[in-house]
Design a protein around this motif. Sequence first.
Motif, mmCIF file in Angstrom:
data_model
loop_
_atom_site.group_PDB
_atom_site.id
_atom_site.type_symbol
_atom_site.label_atom_id
_atom_site.label_comp_id
_atom_site.label_asym_id
_atom_site.label_seq_id
_atom_site.Cartn_x
_atom_site.Cartn_y
_atom_site.Cartn_z
ATOM 1 N N GLU A 38 2.719 6.621 -7.000
ATOM 2 C CA GLU A 38 1.776 7.603 -7.551
ATOM 3 C C GLU A 38 2.276 9.025 -7.332
ATOM 4 O O GLU A 38 2.214 9.878 -8.214
ATOM 5 C CB GLU A 38 0.391 7.426 -6.913
ATOM 6 C CG GLU A 38 -0.317 6.164 -7.399
ATOM 7 C CD GLU A 38 -1.716 6.008 -6.819
ATOM 8 O OE1 GLU A 38 -2.558 5.378 -7.482
ATOM 9 O OE2 GLU A 38 -1.976 6.523 -5.703
ATOM 10 N N LYS A 39 2.800 9.281 -6.125
ATOM 11 C CA LYS A 39 3.308 10.625 -5.827
ATOM 12 C C LYS A 39 4.528 10.948 -6.693
ATOM 13 O O LYS A 39 4.624 12.028 -7.260
ATOM 14 C CB LYS A 39 3.743 10.683 -4.367
ATOM 15 C CG LYS A 39 2.667 11.069 -3.391
ATOM 16 C CD LYS A 39 3.391 11.512 -2.139
ATOM 17 C CE LYS A 39 2.566 11.556 -0.914
ATOM 18 N NZ LYS A 39 3.436 11.747 0.262
ATOM 19 N N SER B 188 -8.117 1.273 -9.845
ATOM 20 C CA SER B 188 -8.186 0.107 -8.970
ATOM 21 C C SER B 188 -7.860 -1.168 -9.724
ATOM 22 O O SER B 188 -7.164 -2.055 -9.232
ATOM 23 C CB SER B 188 -9.578 -0.007 -8.361
ATOM 24 O OG SER B 188 -9.875 1.160 -7.651
ATOM 25 N N LYS C 280 -2.162 8.608 -11.098
ATOM 26 C CA LYS C 280 -3.105 7.905 -10.228
ATOM 27 C C LYS C 280 -3.463 6.606 -10.953
ATOM 28 O O LYS C 280 -3.937 6.632 -12.075
ATOM 29 C CB LYS C 280 -4.350 8.803 -10.068
ATOM 30 C CG LYS C 280 -5.113 8.585 -8.803
ATOM 31 C CD LYS C 280 -4.535 9.323 -7.609
ATOM 32 C CE LYS C 280 -5.245 8.846 -6.357
ATOM 33 N NZ LYS C 280 -4.380 8.205 -5.396
ATOM 34 N N VAL D 239 1.288 4.228 -3.002
ATOM 35 C CA VAL D 239 1.122 5.656 -2.731
ATOM 36 C C VAL D 239 2.360 6.426 -3.191
ATOM 37 O O VAL D 239 2.260 7.468 -3.845
ATOM 38 C CB VAL D 239 0.890 5.902 -1.214
ATOM 39 C CG1 VAL D 239 0.939 7.393 -0.902
ATOM 40 C CG2 VAL D 239 -0.435 5.315 -0.768
ATOM 41 N N GLU D 240 3.534 5.899 -2.850
ATOM 42 C CA GLU D 240 4.760 6.625 -3.187
ATOM 43 C C GLU D 240 5.057 6.603 -4.685
ATOM 44 O O GLU D 240 5.597 7.562 -5.224
ATOM 45 C CB GLU D 240 5.946 6.083 -2.376
ATOM 46 C CG GLU D 240 5.832 6.325 -0.866
ATOM 47 C CD GLU D 240 5.658 7.803 -0.487
ATOM 48 O OE1 GLU D 240 6.172 8.687 -1.209
ATOM 49 O OE2 GLU D 240 4.974 8.080 0.515
ATOM 50 N N ILE E 220 -4.084 -1.765 -10.223
ATOM 51 C CA ILE E 220 -3.387 -2.204 -9.022
ATOM 52 C C ILE E 220 -3.645 -3.683 -8.755
ATOM 53 O O ILE E 220 -2.742 -4.431 -8.365
ATOM 54 C CB ILE E 220 -3.851 -1.355 -7.811
ATOM 55 C CG1 ILE E 220 -3.430 0.111 -8.010
ATOM 56 C CG2 ILE E 220 -3.301 -1.891 -6.499
ATOM 57 C CD1 ILE E 220 -4.009 1.079 -7.011
ATOM 58 N N ILE F 94 0.847 -1.200 0.000
ATOM 59 C CA ILE F 94 0.000 0.000 0.000
ATOM 60 C C ILE F 94 0.885 1.254 0.000
ATOM 61 O O ILE F 94 0.688 2.195 -0.775
ATOM 62 C CB ILE F 94 -0.910 0.022 1.253
ATOM 63 C CG1 ILE F 94 -1.810 -1.220 1.286
ATOM 64 C CG2 ILE F 94 -1.739 1.295 1.281
ATOM 65 C CD1 ILE F 94 -2.570 -1.389 2.598
ATOM 66 N N TYR F 95 1.879 1.232 0.896
ATOM 67 C CA TYR F 95 2.828 2.339 1.009
ATOM 68 C C TYR F 95 3.529 2.555 -0.337
ATOM 69 O O TYR F 95 3.639 3.678 -0.850
ATOM 70 C CB TYR F 95 3.810 1.971 2.134
ATOM 71 C CG TYR F 95 4.899 2.972 2.469
ATOM 72 C CD1 TYR F 95 4.831 4.310 2.079
ATOM 73 C CD2 TYR F 95 5.995 2.565 3.235
ATOM 74 C CE1 TYR F 95 5.834 5.190 2.429
ATOM 75 C CE2 TYR F 95 6.999 3.448 3.584
ATOM 76 C CZ TYR F 95 6.920 4.763 3.168
ATOM 77 O OH TYR F 95 7.923 5.626 3.510
#
Lengths: 77, 579
Positions: free
Chosen positions: A48-49, A57, A54, A45-46, A60, A41-42
Amino acid sequence: MQEYLDELNLLFREVFENEDITLTPETVASDIDEWDSINHIYLVVEIEKHFNIKFTSSQILEWKNVGEIVNSIQEKR
Amino acid sequence: MDFNLSFRALQKLAKDFPKSNTAIKIAVLGNHTTTFFCKAIENQLVLAGFNPNIFEADFDQIDITLIDASSKLYDFNPEIIIIFESTLKIKDDFYALKSNEARAQFHNDLLNKAKNRIDFLNKNNSSAKIIYASYELLDDELYGNLFSKVPHSFYNQLWKANTALINISENENNFYVFDINKHIKNIDAYRDWPAYINSDLHYTIDTFAHFSYHMTLFIKALKGSFKKCLIIDLDNTTWGGIIGDDGIDKIQIGNLGIGKAFTKLQKWIKELKERGIIIAVCSKNTEEVAKEPFIKHSEMVLKLEDISIFVANWNNKADNIRYIQEVLNIGFDSMVFIDDNPAERDIVKQSLPLVTVPNLPEDPALYLPYLTDLNLFETASFSSNDKDRTLQYQQEAERKKLITSVTNMDDYLKSLEMIGEIKSFNSEDVSRIAQLTQRSNQFNLRTKRYTDEDIIHFMNSENHVTYSIKLKDKFGDYGLISVIILEKTDANTFFIDTWIMSCRVLKRGVEYFAMNQIVEQLLQVNASNLIGEYLETPKNKLVSDLLDKLSFTKTNEINYNTELKEFNNFKHFISCKNI
């Protein structure tokens, strides 16, 4: 491909706090001890940043290896 | 500790941060994935100078964990339990109720659940403080704006549930509400819906980092570390313009120009002062000129009597803040300095790294919203005594002046005409006593922190002897300034569990006055020995030799003993008020 793979490699090392990680397109979660469902999950997020994108679903949920993550990044850029 | 760190930046910073010895054990119980919250709060606590140990309960097992006396939670024995429920999950419980009557009572279900949780903890002899997350006000938009008229609407029930939590908190000493709503309002995209659906991530990992920052501020306050003093610059911080150049008619306050922004800031500072924050002025100005607006300007909200220490001169501001610190006798880490000038801020930041120096935005209109967002003055206790402190510090400044005119310390102490009152705890002083145990760091022999309930326990305990001491002198009343708790360890022996004194009365001889009284009373109950112990912390060096001074004999590294029969009364200049 290689360029994204290199950037991902740096990100993987930091998120998983493991400097020994070397990614190939064939790398899968079971190859890296720290790559559990929580760290995944982490990681998402990183990624994407970092790439300012983005994922959807369905993207992923479909990844089978690092190569497919790179493909998703390329599609979104 | 930095405001607004991302989860990743926090992770990076904490990794290389030196670990302290100040252990803290915290349990987190949630109905959603709390792993990232746990990691973030662990990191924040490391940055705040703790050595944290975090217990994360199994996923969505809050009640089972609390009910089961043999659960790992009670083995772990946390001092703080964070209960963090997500409204997204609560909504499913609500929809599972079929009748509107039952739905209209849903807030009571949540209320009872919270009360039961407190009961479980009590039954299992946990004295942990509970920090309970409020419910995120998340409308399911079934009734839109009519929600307030429809008791069985979800949004209506959430409002009532939060009010119910506040009602519990007002009545339960160890129960605190952490408001989620206030903290998400400043975060864009505080939730990532795909991550919620795919990974049960109810808030983004950066939102968790943000919560953990504010939660840590509160935990620090619970542990006795919080801001006590606000130091303000004057020109272009407290009013618009420069008093020395523009003169009293041209400075901007009230309705003139940008004046409104400064007035709003002053009103907030005044409220802080009423809450018990000490306000000091530190300005590069001639003192008379700097004081003029406080005395003569009709629209100044702050008056001279609101300011405990007024420093206006041309010295370096770091030196002036050192002086303010000396008079107040509080830690640099409990001081906040606001100044519009980045150069002045920088000098203070470099020379006094423990002082908090916010980077005020350029536009004065943003001063107040920026400062309130920082949540600088987080606190874990409030007592009405706090309000009187300004006067006490002004009196202290007067005493400092007297001390320079008297050469002999004994003569000085005599001239103060001190009157002391020593008695066992009584119920009206409970919250002040608990507060002293919470906030005293320096004159504190063992740094035991106690709640109101603990104090009531000591007050009624057969095995404890308690003393609270009040002091006044010709300049004013200090109120309750010292607390001593003795524990009876066997028929003839007492142990000093707690010896605390407010630093405002240092070097007055209060400890000798107390020791004389204590020994006299212990001899009356045929005690033979008083045992003491000094537990060192980074802040209590001041009392490292207290027991030596009180004629105790050192028995090992930290333990001391005194034979009461051989005790000789100390000389002091405090007359005892007969009560």
